[in-house]
Design a protein around this motif. Sequence first.
Motif, mmCIF file in Angstrom:
data_model
loop_
_atom_site.group_PDB
_atom_site.id
_atom_site.type_symbol
_atom_site.label_atom_id
_atom_site.label_comp_id
_atom_site.label_asym_id
_atom_site.label_seq_id
_atom_site.Cartn_x
_atom_site.Cartn_y
_atom_site.Cartn_z
ATOM 1 N N TRP A 48 0.892 -0.984 -0.130
ATOM 2 C CA TRP A 48 -0.166 -0.330 0.361
ATOM 3 C C TRP A 48 0.838 1.374 -0.015
ATOM 4 C CZ3 TRP A 48 -3.995 -0.599 4.056
ATOM 5 C CH2 TRP A 48 -5.236 -1.845 4.273
ATOM 6 N N GLN A 49 0.169 2.265 0.183
ATOM 7 C CA GLN A 49 0.876 3.916 -0.679
ATOM 8 C C GLN A 49 -0.110 4.351 0.813
ATOM 9 O OE1 GLN A 49 1.561 6.142 -4.255
ATOM 10 N NE2 GLN A 49 2.410 4.077 -4.701
ATOM 11 N N VAL A 50 1.021 4.580 1.575
ATOM 12 C CA VAL A 50 0.407 6.027 2.245
ATOM 13 C C VAL A 50 1.076 6.606 3.035
ATOM 14 C CG1 VAL A 50 -0.705 3.672 4.239
ATOM 15 C CG2 VAL A 50 1.717 4.709 4.396
ATOM 16 N N THR A 51 -0.061 7.862 3.230
ATOM 17 C CA THR A 51 0.394 9.438 4.099
ATOM 18 C C THR A 51 0.452 9.981 5.300
ATOM 19 O OG1 THR A 51 0.368 10.579 1.673
ATOM 20 C CG2 THR A 51 0.043 11.924 3.488
ATOM 21 N N THR A 52 1.049 10.396 5.850
ATOM 22 C CA THR A 52 1.500 9.800 7.542
ATOM 23 C C THR A 52 1.711 11.855 7.602
ATOM 24 O OG1 THR A 52 3.466 9.540 7.893
ATOM 25 C CG2 THR A 52 1.636 7.665 7.622
ATOM 26 N N LYS A 53 1.303 11.690 8.701
ATOM 27 C CA LYS A 53 1.030 13.669 9.298
ATOM 28 C C LYS A 53 1.197 13.763 10.760
ATOM 29 C CE LYS A 53 -0.348 17.994 8.781
ATOM 30 N NZ LYS A 53 -1.378 18.861 7.923
ATOM 31 N N ILE A 54 1.818 14.077 11.190
ATOM 32 C CA ILE A 54 2.050 13.988 12.716
ATOM 33 C C ILE A 54 1.221 15.757 12.776
ATOM 34 C CG2 ILE A 54 3.164 15.610 14.880
ATOM 35 C CD1 ILE A 54 5.478 14.506 13.429
ATOM 36 N N VAL A 55 0.049 15.700 14.003
ATOM 37 C CA VAL A 55 -1.220 16.808 14.177
ATOM 38 C C VAL A 55 -1.820 16.113 15.938
ATOM 39 C CG1 VAL A 55 -1.662 15.896 12.136
ATOM 40 C CG2 VAL A 55 -3.377 14.420 13.476
ATOM 41 N N ILE A 56 -2.148 17.659 15.725
ATOM 42 C CA ILE A 56 -2.652 17.541 17.316
ATOM 43 C C ILE A 56 -4.565 17.070 17.257
ATOM 44 C CG2 ILE A 56 -3.263 18.371 19.036
ATOM 45 C CD1 ILE A 56 -0.582 19.784 19.104
ATOM 46 N N GLU A 57 -4.851 16.259 17.842
ATOM 47 C CA GLU A 57 -6.224 16.199 17.936
ATOM 48 C C GLU A 57 -7.003 16.096 18.834
ATOM 49 O OE1 GLU A 57 -7.566 13.598 14.330
ATOM 50 O OE2 GLU A 57 -6.340 14.450 12.755
ATOM 51 N N ASN A 58 -7.754 16.977 18.703
ATOM 52 C CA ASN A 58 -8.841 17.322 19.647
ATOM 53 C C ASN A 58 -8.011 17.070 20.878
ATOM 54 O OD1 ASN A 58 -11.613 17.315 18.693
ATOM 55 N ND2 ASN A 58 -11.352 15.141 18.987
ATOM 56 N N GLY A 59 -6.938 18.349 21.700
ATOM 57 C CA GLY A 59 -5.651 18.690 22.358
ATOM 58 C C GLY A 59 -5.205 17.512 22.332
ATOM 59 N N LYS A 60 -4.950 15.576 21.700
ATOM 60 C CA LYS A 60 -4.183 14.537 21.614
ATOM 61 C C LYS A 60 -3.357 14.494 20.389
ATOM 62 C CE LYS A 60 -7.208 11.768 24.280
ATOM 63 N NZ LYS A 60 -8.656 12.457 24.502
ATOM 64 N N LEU A 61 -2.370 14.324 21.262
ATOM 65 C CA LEU A 61 -0.367 13.987 20.063
ATOM 66 C C LEU A 61 -1.166 12.955 19.578
ATOM 67 C CD1 LEU A 61 2.033 15.494 18.621
ATOM 68 C CD2 LEU A 61 2.847 14.765 20.593
ATOM 69 N N GLY A 62 -0.874 13.127 18.308
ATOM 70 C CA GLY A 62 -0.511 11.873 17.437
ATOM 71 C C GLY A 62 -0.550 11.483 15.806
ATOM 72 N N ILE A 63 -0.188 10.520 14.845
ATOM 73 C CA ILE A 63 -0.792 10.488 13.482
ATOM 74 C C ILE A 63 -1.422 10.157 12.950
ATOM 75 C CG2 ILE A 63 1.803 10.368 13.972
ATOM 76 C CD1 ILE A 63 1.426 7.498 13.041
ATOM 77 N N ARG A 64 -1.828 11.121 11.734
ATOM 78 C CA ARG A 64 -3.162 10.718 10.718
ATOM 79 C C ARG A 64 -2.852 9.646 9.872
ATOM 80 N NH1 ARG A 64 -8.806 10.478 10.770
ATOM 81 N NH2 ARG A 64 -8.275 11.678 11.907
ATOM 82 N N LEU A 65 -3.221 9.095 9.365
ATOM 83 C CA LEU A 65 -2.573 8.049 7.923
ATOM 84 C C LEU A 65 -3.313 8.175 7.262
ATOM 85 C CD1 LEU A 65 -3.015 4.830 8.023
ATOM 86 C CD2 LEU A 65 -2.569 4.900 10.329
ATOM 87 N N TRP A 66 -3.671 7.945 5.921
ATOM 88 C CA TRP A 66 -4.856 7.686 4.591
ATOM 89 C C TRP A 66 -3.771 7.224 3.804
ATOM 90 C CZ3 TRP A 66 -2.737 12.686 6.970
ATOM 91 C CH2 TRP A 66 -3.492 13.380 7.164
ATOM 92 N N ARG A 67 -4.656 6.220 3.539
ATOM 93 C CA ARG A 67 -4.794 4.769 2.753
ATOM 94 C C ARG A 67 -4.400 5.660 0.732
ATOM 95 N NH1 ARG A 67 -6.830 -0.615 0.520
ATOM 96 N NH2 ARG A 67 -5.473 -1.304 -0.973
ATOM 97 N N THR A 68 -3.715 5.902 0.205
ATOM 98 C CA THR A 68 -4.070 5.824 -0.636
ATOM 99 C C THR A 68 -3.999 5.440 -1.580
ATOM 100 O OG1 THR A 68 -1.325 6.633 -1.103
ATOM 101 C CG2 THR A 68 -2.737 8.469 -0.260
ATOM 102 N N ILE A 69 -3.178 4.132 -1.869
ATOM 103 C CA ILE A 69 -3.385 3.120 -2.751
ATOM 104 C C ILE A 69 -3.042 1.804 -2.239
ATOM 105 C CG2 ILE A 69 -2.229 2.132 -4.859
ATOM 106 C CD1 ILE A 69 -1.413 4.379 -5.738
#
Length: 69
Positions: A48-69
């Motif tokens: 698979w190809q994924v995109t990841t980004k370090i984010v803060i969501e609702n006051g919580k640190l983490g990563i968001r990952l998207w499946r692109t392929i």
Amino acid sequence: MLDDLDPDGIRIVINWEGMPRGASVFVPCINTHKAKDQVNAIAKAKRWQVTTKIVIENGKLGIRLWRTI
């Protein structure tokens, strides 16, 4: 399971098989770089190809990952 994440020593289960292209998921964690490395290794094994980004969501640190392929 081999596809589970544990960037902070706590197991995080993601339903990889139920993740279609374009879907994203937020993974709360402190060790974001380790989480990104683990996600990239799983994606490579699944071809698979994924995109990841370090984010803060609702006051919580983490990563968001998207499946692109």
